[in-house]
Design a protein around this motif. Sequence first.
Motif, PDB file in Angstrom:
ATOM      1  N   GLU A 145       0.968  -1.075   0.039  1.00 19.58           N
ATOM      2  CA  GLU A 145       0.112   0.022  -0.046  1.00 19.58           C
ATOM      3  C   GLU A 145       0.726   1.658  -0.349  1.00 19.58           C
ATOM      4  O   GLU A 145       0.289   2.023  -0.828  1.00 19.58           O
ATOM      5  CB  GLU A 145      -1.005  -0.385   1.209  1.00 19.58           C
ATOM      6  CG  GLU A 145      -2.436  -1.169   0.880  1.00 19.58           C
ATOM      7  CD  GLU A 145      -2.646  -1.248   2.561  1.00 19.58           C
ATOM      8  OE1 GLU A 145      -3.004  -0.176   2.659  1.00 19.58           O
ATOM      9  OE2 GLU A 145      -2.904  -1.940   2.839  1.00 19.58           O
ATOM     10  N   ARG A 146       1.908   1.111   0.651  1.00 12.50           N
ATOM     11  CA  ARG A 146       2.794   2.539   1.106  1.00 12.50           C
ATOM     12  C   ARG A 146       3.228   2.963  -0.148  1.00 12.50           C
ATOM     13  O   ARG A 146       3.605   4.051  -0.745  1.00 12.50           O
ATOM     14  CB  ARG A 146       3.723   2.171   1.997  1.00 12.50           C
ATOM     15  CG  ARG A 146       4.361   3.353   2.013  1.00 12.50           C
ATOM     16  CD  ARG A 146       5.964   3.179   3.643  1.00 12.50           C
ATOM     17  NE  ARG A 146       6.490   4.461   3.543  1.00 12.50           N
ATOM     18  CZ  ARG A 146       8.179   3.655   3.931  1.00 12.50           C
ATOM     19  NH1 ARG A 146       8.158   3.061   3.900  1.00 12.50           N
ATOM     20  NH2 ARG A 146       8.347   4.938   3.856  1.00 12.50           N
ATOM     21  N   ARG A 229      -5.769  12.378   1.002  1.00  9.68           N
ATOM     22  CA  ARG A 229      -6.564  12.295   1.381  1.00  9.68           C
ATOM     23  C   ARG A 229      -7.418  10.965   2.091  1.00  9.68           C
ATOM     24  O   ARG A 229      -7.638  10.952   2.717  1.00  9.68           O
ATOM     25  CB  ARG A 229      -7.604  13.647   0.927  1.00  9.68           C
ATOM     26  CG  ARG A 229      -6.919  14.834   1.121  1.00  9.68           C
ATOM     27  CD  ARG A 229      -5.964  15.331   1.900  1.00  9.68           C
ATOM     28  NE  ARG A 229      -6.735  15.639   3.583  1.00  9.68           N
ATOM     29  CZ  ARG A 229      -7.443  16.815   3.456  1.00  9.68           C
ATOM     30  NH1 ARG A 229      -7.326  17.712   2.857  1.00  9.68           N
ATOM     31  NH2 ARG A 229      -7.813  17.006   4.815  1.00  9.68           N
ATOM     32  N   GLN A 230      -7.637  10.581   0.569  1.00  5.10           N
ATOM     33  CA  GLN A 230      -8.809   9.838   0.451  1.00  5.10           C
ATOM     34  C   GLN A 230      -7.613   8.555   1.312  1.00  5.10           C
ATOM     35  O   GLN A 230      -8.405   7.234   2.048  1.00  5.10           O
ATOM     36  CB  GLN A 230      -9.390   9.194  -0.556  1.00  5.10           C
ATOM     37  CG  GLN A 230      -9.804  10.191  -1.599  1.00  5.10           C
ATOM     38  CD  GLN A 230     -11.074   8.966  -2.823  1.00  5.10           C
ATOM     39  OE1 GLN A 230     -10.519   8.554  -3.297  1.00  5.10           O
ATOM     40  NE2 GLN A 230     -11.829  10.718  -3.142  1.00  5.10           N
ATOM     41  N   ILE A 231      -6.468   8.187   0.765  1.00  2.84           N
ATOM     42  CA  ILE A 231      -5.720   7.129   1.411  1.00  2.84           C
ATOM     43  C   ILE A 231      -5.323   7.557   2.827  1.00  2.84           C
ATOM     44  O   ILE A 231      -5.746   6.648   3.747  1.00  2.84           O
ATOM     45  CB  ILE A 231      -5.033   6.774   0.672  1.00  2.84           C
ATOM     46  CG1 ILE A 231      -4.516   6.341  -1.037  1.00  2.84           C
ATOM     47  CG2 ILE A 231      -3.307   5.746   1.350  1.00  2.84           C
ATOM     48  CD1 ILE A 231      -3.714   6.639  -1.868  1.00  2.84           C
ATOM     49  N   GLU A 232      -5.176   8.768   3.510  1.00  3.10           N
ATOM     50  CA  GLU A 232      -4.937   8.878   4.809  1.00  3.10           C
ATOM     51  C   GLU A 232      -6.519   8.239   5.581  1.00  3.10           C
ATOM     52  O   GLU A 232      -6.180   7.681   6.700  1.00  3.10           O
ATOM     53  CB  GLU A 232      -4.493  10.510   5.035  1.00  3.10           C
ATOM     54  CG  GLU A 232      -4.717  10.351   6.079  1.00  3.10           C
ATOM     55  CD  GLU A 232      -4.357  12.652   6.137  1.00  3.10           C
ATOM     56  OE1 GLU A 232      -4.421  12.907   8.072  1.00  3.10           O
ATOM     57  OE2 GLU A 232      -3.914  12.822   5.237  1.00  3.10           O
ATOM     58  N   ALA A 233      -7.301   8.758   5.169  1.00  4.71           N
ATOM     59  CA  ALA A 233      -8.866   8.374   5.455  1.00  4.71           C
ATOM     60  C   ALA A 233      -8.916   6.804   5.779  1.00  4.71           C
ATOM     61  O   ALA A 233      -8.960   6.667   7.207  1.00  4.71           O
ATOM     62  CB  ALA A 233     -10.018   8.832   5.158  1.00  4.71           C
ATOM     63  N   HIS A 238      -8.969   2.277   9.698  1.00  2.00           N
ATOM     64  CA  HIS A 238      -7.892   1.586  10.303  1.00  2.00           C
ATOM     65  C   HIS A 238      -7.018   0.888  10.693  1.00  2.00           C
ATOM     66  O   HIS A 238      -6.642  -0.208  10.894  1.00  2.00           O
ATOM     67  CB  HIS A 238      -7.894   0.564   8.779  1.00  2.00           C
ATOM     68  CG  HIS A 238      -9.568   0.337   7.575  1.00  2.00           C
ATOM     69  ND1 HIS A 238      -9.721  -0.860   7.500  1.00  2.00           N
ATOM     70  CD2 HIS A 238      -9.708   0.320   6.310  1.00  2.00           C
ATOM     71  CE1 HIS A 238     -10.670  -1.185   7.132  1.00  2.00           C
ATOM     72  NE2 HIS A 238     -10.608   0.032   6.189  1.00  2.00           N
ATOM     73  N   GLY A 239      -6.489   1.832  11.801  1.00  5.70           N
ATOM     74  CA  GLY A 239      -5.107   1.770  12.059  1.00  5.70           C
ATOM     75  C   GLY A 239      -4.032   1.321  11.805  1.00  5.70           C
ATOM     76  O   GLY A 239      -3.164   0.829  12.692  1.00  5.70           O
ATOM     77  N   THR A 240      -3.692   1.720  10.517  1.00  7.13           N
ATOM     78  CA  THR A 240      -2.768   1.361   9.995  1.00  7.13           C
ATOM     79  C   THR A 240      -1.457   2.986   9.823  1.00  7.13           C
ATOM     80  O   THR A 240      -1.040   2.239   8.507  1.00  7.13           O
ATOM     81  CB  THR A 240      -3.106   0.754   8.607  1.00  7.13           C
ATOM     82  OG1 THR A 240      -4.036   1.086   7.760  1.00  7.13           O
ATOM     83  CG2 THR A 240      -3.568  -0.718   8.825  1.00  7.13           C
ATOM     84  N   ARG A 245       4.449   5.433   6.233  1.00  8.46           N
ATOM     85  CA  ARG A 245       2.894   5.805   5.524  1.00  8.46           C
ATOM     86  C   ARG A 245       3.207   7.084   5.983  1.00  8.46           C
ATOM     87  O   ARG A 245       2.501   7.627   5.283  1.00  8.46           O
ATOM     88  CB  ARG A 245       1.752   5.074   6.574  1.00  8.46           C
ATOM     89  CG  ARG A 245       1.831   2.922   5.944  1.00  8.46           C
ATOM     90  CD  ARG A 245       0.968   2.638   6.339  1.00  8.46           C
ATOM     91  NE  ARG A 245       0.938   1.255   5.394  1.00  8.46           N
ATOM     92  CZ  ARG A 245      -0.406   0.376   5.185  1.00  8.46           C
ATOM     93  NH1 ARG A 245      -1.437   0.861   6.135  1.00  8.46           N
ATOM     94  NH2 ARG A 245       0.509  -0.807   4.499  1.00  8.46           N
ATOM     95  N   ILE A 246       3.151   8.130   6.885  1.00  5.48           N
ATOM     96  CA  ILE A 246       2.748   9.490   7.418  1.00  5.48           C
ATOM     97  C   ILE A 246       3.825   9.552   6.655  1.00  5.48           C
ATOM     98  O   ILE A 246       3.794  10.753   5.869  1.00  5.48           O
ATOM     99  CB  ILE A 246       3.259   9.838   8.775  1.00  5.48           C
ATOM    100  CG1 ILE A 246       1.902   8.883   9.580  1.00  5.48           C
ATOM    101  CG2 ILE A 246       3.169  10.960   9.350  1.00  5.48           C
ATOM    102  CD1 ILE A 246       1.600   8.991  11.136  1.00  5.48           C
ATOM    103  N   ALA A 247       4.778   9.560   5.995  1.00  2.93           N
ATOM    104  CA  ALA A 247       6.817  10.296   5.565  1.00  2.93           C
ATOM    105  C   ALA A 247       5.706  10.664   4.327  1.00  2.93           C
ATOM    106  O   ALA A 247       6.623  11.407   3.792  1.00  2.93           O
ATOM    107  CB  ALA A 247       7.352   9.719   5.918  1.00  2.93           C
ATOM    108  N   THR A 248       5.169   9.270   4.177  1.00  2.00           N
ATOM    109  CA  THR A 248       5.088   8.963   2.635  1.00  2.00           C
ATOM    110  C   THR A 248       3.835  10.301   2.343  1.00  2.00           C
ATOM    111  O   THR A 248       3.325  10.338   1.091  1.00  2.00           O
ATOM    112  CB  THR A 248       4.335   7.776   2.401  1.00  2.00           C
ATOM    113  OG1 THR A 248       5.549   6.645   2.536  1.00  2.00           O
ATOM    114  CG2 THR A 248       4.122   7.220   0.612  1.00  2.00           C
TER     115      THR A 248
END
Length: 311
Positions: A145-146, A229-233, A238-240, A245-248
């Motif tokens: 995903e990342r 924004r959608q991927i972040e949501a 899902h707590g992932t 992933r924040i850096a990405t």
Amino acid sequence: MPPFLPGVAVVIPCYNAGLTLAQTLESAIGQPGLAELVVIDDGSTDGSAEIARRYLPADRVIEGPNRGVSAARNRGIAETSSEWLLFLDADDLLTPGTLERRLAVAEEADAVACDYQEFSTDEQGTATLSQARGIDWPALRQDAERAIASHVWITTGALLYRRRLVEAIGGFRPDLPVIQDARFMFDAAFHGARFVPSAHIGARYRITAQSLSRREPVRFWRDVLRNGRQIEALWREHGTLTSDRIATLCDLYDNAGRGLLRCRDQGFFEASAASRTLGLRQSRHTRIATPLARLLGLRAAHGLLSMMGRP
């Protein structure tokens, strides 16, 4: 549920592709492993449907109003029943034998990926090919995903998707008209797809100045931002949302912001705000550009940053 047909359904969405469609169809017809071939004409006005009917039975050329490539691909999914699906743009090409080679490694896969080559043609029709391009497999295997949210992408013609995965995803997203193919690949990873490589060049991806991302860069960068924004949501829900992933996402928002600033689009401020809320230190460019854009306006800020060597 009736059993799926063995083999591959090739779905070709088409909008005013009269200059290239015949070559695209010829690259698919006769491929070992091909079970179905359908053209979804998305409101063309240049006779594309007539060209398609020279190669295919009338019921395999589906015409409708212009609703965009996602809707066309989704119609193609509904019109076919093969176990595997390949979405081939109407100006791209398959290489000989590629379907058979992909199916040979598909038993344990949900998605099979091969390499591809970009190509362009001159006024005489001579093609110039790039070096082979493919997936960063180590990154994909570490965090699919990342990796896809960050940099992993290949043209749809180089991907073979299992129908059950496509149905689980729910098809292509009409709300991301420019980067729906990248989002579909992400959604495959989000649904746990097993990606398997097929070691060959299986597709040719045509480079043209008329592509939507080149014609309308504002729409492209807005799609990049909306997708982030959608991927972040999703990751938050899902707590992932890990630190990596924040850096990405920070990098994604920074790239979208740079693109929107070049286009003098107000979406730049949304990208800046999205990056800031993630809690990491923003890039130097964003830290400088945001107050300048608020003070001077987007056009003047971009001009000043360009003079400073920070476009």
